[in-house]
Design a protein around this motif. Structure first.
Motif: not given
Length: 224
Positions: A86-91, A107-114, A166-169
């Protein structure tokens, strides 16, 4: 779902996804090693307090410690592995979207690391909490216990993986409605991920594979 699975298998050979796999595997192993050392010394100390110094340093304490460590690692592997991924899922999701869904990635929404860190930790704690909650049912369900265990963990895993994508979009306010519309799709992703986590060795790649599958399922669902 079958298409998403085979696409995610191909994604494992993407250098960026492979890099995340190596990072997450290393961190997972380090956490397990720390857990094992902590349990070893903690159980030896507890045995010495309860049974006397002889038990705390003898063969009996060693045997009990090994059994408890094996059980704890089996119980906690899924929670720790998913929390780490989950910590690295964004990558992982970013690599999949860049390669397969460039229009959506634009059009992705960047998810902050925290936030990724918080989501990963919540996933791990939720897995531990729900399995403890359902443990009495596992004990009394007899032959149905494996089915109950599988369904509970497939549901949890599908939710975790789905939210990672989903949180990215979409805004967080839209997530509840999206979750209602995609229950079966997310359960399918969670079922595949849970099945893979039960297979020795394969379970090492299962979290990464599940994250990639969730990305494919999300975007294929939007096209439908």
């Amino acid at each position: 779902m079958i298409q998403a699975f085979f696409l995610s298998l191909g994604d494992l050979f993407d250098m960026r996804v492979a890099g995340v796999f190596l990072k997450s595997l290393l961190l997972t192993l380090l956490l397990f090693a720390g857990l094992g050392v902590g349990l070893y010394f903690g159980l030896h100390w507890a045995a010495a307090q309860v049974f006397g110094a002889g038990y705390g340093s003898g063969a009996f304490a060693d045997i009990v410690t090994i059994v408890v460590i094996i059980f704890a690692h089996w119980l906690l592997f899924r929670a720790i592995a998913i929390a780490v991924v989950g910590i690295f899922a964004d990558e992982v999701v970013e690599a999949v979207e860049k390669r397969r869904y460039p229009a959506a990635f634009a059009s992705v929404r960047k998810v902050p690391f925290h936030r990724s860190l918080a989501m990963g930790l919540r996933s791990g704690l939720r897995a531990i909490g729900y399995n403890i909650l359902f443990s009495p049912l596992y004990l009394v369900a007899n032959f149905a216990a494996p089915v109950v265990f599988f369904v509970v963990n497939a549901w949890l895993l599908g939710k975790d993986f789905g939210d990672m994508v989903a949180v990215r979009h979409m805004p967080e306010a839209d997530l509840p409605q999206w979750r209602r519309r995609t229950r079966l799709r997310r359960l399918g992703v969670g079922a595949v991920g849970t099945a893979l986590l039960l297979v020795p060795v394969v379970n090492l790649i299962a979290p990464i594979l599940g994250a990639a599958m969730a990305a494919h399922a999300f975007h294929q669902g939007r096209r439908a």
